[in-house]
Design an enzyme around this catalytic site. Structure first.
Site, mmCIF file in Angstrom:
data_model
loop_
_atom_site.group_PDB
_atom_site.id
_atom_site.type_symbol
_atom_site.label_atom_id
_atom_site.label_comp_id
_atom_site.label_asym_id
_atom_site.label_seq_id
_atom_site.Cartn_x
_atom_site.Cartn_y
_atom_site.Cartn_z
ATOM 1 C CG MET A 1 6.574 2.818 4.870
ATOM 2 S SD MET A 1 6.871 1.863 6.371
ATOM 3 C CE MET A 1 7.369 0.283 5.700
ATOM 4 C CD GLU A 2 9.449 5.244 0.315
ATOM 5 O OE1 GLU A 2 8.596 4.823 -0.487
ATOM 6 O OE2 GLU A 2 9.150 5.777 1.408
ATOM 7 C CG LEU B 1 -1.942 -1.177 1.228
ATOM 8 C CD1 LEU B 1 -2.851 -1.092 2.442
ATOM 9 C CD2 LEU B 1 -2.767 -1.231 -0.047
ATOM 10 C CB CYS B 2 4.477 1.929 -0.075
ATOM 11 S SG CYS B 2 4.935 1.790 1.660
ATOM 12 C CG HIS B 3 1.265 6.681 -2.226
ATOM 13 N ND1 HIS B 3 0.969 6.574 -0.887
ATOM 14 C CD2 HIS B 3 0.098 6.987 -2.851
ATOM 15 C CE1 HIS B 3 -0.320 6.806 -0.702
ATOM 16 N NE2 HIS B 3 -0.873 7.059 -1.872
ATOM 17 C CG ASP C 1 23.091 -13.531 0.818
ATOM 18 O OD1 ASP C 1 22.699 -14.720 0.795
ATOM 19 O OD2 ASP C 1 23.732 -13.010 -0.123
#
Length: 270
Positions: free
Chosen positions: A225-226, A187-189, A240
């Site tokens: 969020m970014e 739901l992020c733009h 990793d």
């Protein structure tokens, strides 16, 4: 002659009179001790509490449905609930103290949900419409920590890991992760980022890698969020790159440290 005739008629009718009495008496005794009959009696009582009368012994066709207790039956509600309509519905159909408390709790849930911009009035997920917002300068800073342990920490410090430069690869991965946020978080733009910074620092105090990520843009929605995706992907990349040396590596403390811009203004954890 008449007396004899009366006696004969009485004797002929006696079995017909006595037999139902005997059956009723026997049935009553058996009913009191037959668990199946007791269950039926309990069912009849429950049916009476719901419908206002016991089922008719002549079958369901003779039941008087006009006397149903409508207050016991409520209409089915849609799975997608409009909370405001539900509150008004419960207010109109309930009046007891317990029901009032339930309505108040229901209203609180609806109020809390109205604060979640990604949740619609019916509880469904939605992408927020930001078209009416003004463009503004927005920034966000996030961080996380990757705990390596002493042996792996020494290998990373000496750049001796088999896959190569751990910190260099993780830095590029974090920047790329920030640019892919809208593809990873549903739901992020899709934001036109103007800057992304990811820094990784070895911390000898707890044999960890401290990761810091910053994102910025000029737009209608924030970049929190970014920034958090940047440090998360960088942390996963460190894992990793080092997992061949140890599986006992943990990624912790992923969090937003501060943000600026937008209608809500500035915020800082400190």
């Amino acid at each position: 002659m008449i007396s004899t005739l009366r006696r004969a008629v009485f004797l002929r009718r006696f079995p017909a009179v006595v037999s139902p009495i005997k059956r009723a008496f026997s049935s009553r005794i058996d009913d009191e001790f037959d668990p199946q009959i007791m269950n039926i009696n309990e069912l009849n009582q429950e049916m009476q509490s719901i419908f206002g009368q016991e089922p008719s012994p002549d079958g369901p066709g003779t039941m008087d449905f006009s006397e149903l207790k409508s207050s016991k039956i409520e209409p089915l509600r849609s799975k997608n609930i409009d909370f405001r309509q539900q509150i008004e519905y419960h207010k109109s159909t309930h009046s007891s103290k317990n029901d009032s408390q339930a309505i108040e709790q229901y209203a609180k849930v609806a109020s809390d949900m109205s604060k979640l911009t990604h949740v619609g009035i019916a509880g469904e997920a939605q992408m927020v419409d930001v078209s009416s917002k003004d463009n503004s300068k927005r920034t966000a800073l996030a961080c996380c920590k990757v705990i390596l342990g002493k042996r792996v920490f020494d290998l990373v410090l000496a750049n001796q890991m088999g896959k190569g430069d751990v910190l260099g690869v993780a830095k590029i991965a974090g920047i790329n992760g920030a640019k892919q946020t809208s593809s990873l978080i549903p739901l992020c733009h899709n934001i036109a980022l103007t800057h992304v910074r990811v820094d990784l620092r070895l911390n000898p105090e707890d044999f960890s890698v401290d990761i810091e990520g910053e994102a910025s843009c000029t737009g209608k929605t924030g970049v929190e969020m970014e920034a958090m995706t940047a440090v998360s992907v960088a942390g996963l990349t460190v894992y990793d790159m080092c997992k061949a040396a140890s599986k006992d590596i943990s990624i912790t403390d992923v969090r937003l440290e501060r943000k600026t811009g937008g209608k809500s203004g500035s915020w800082s954890r400190l």
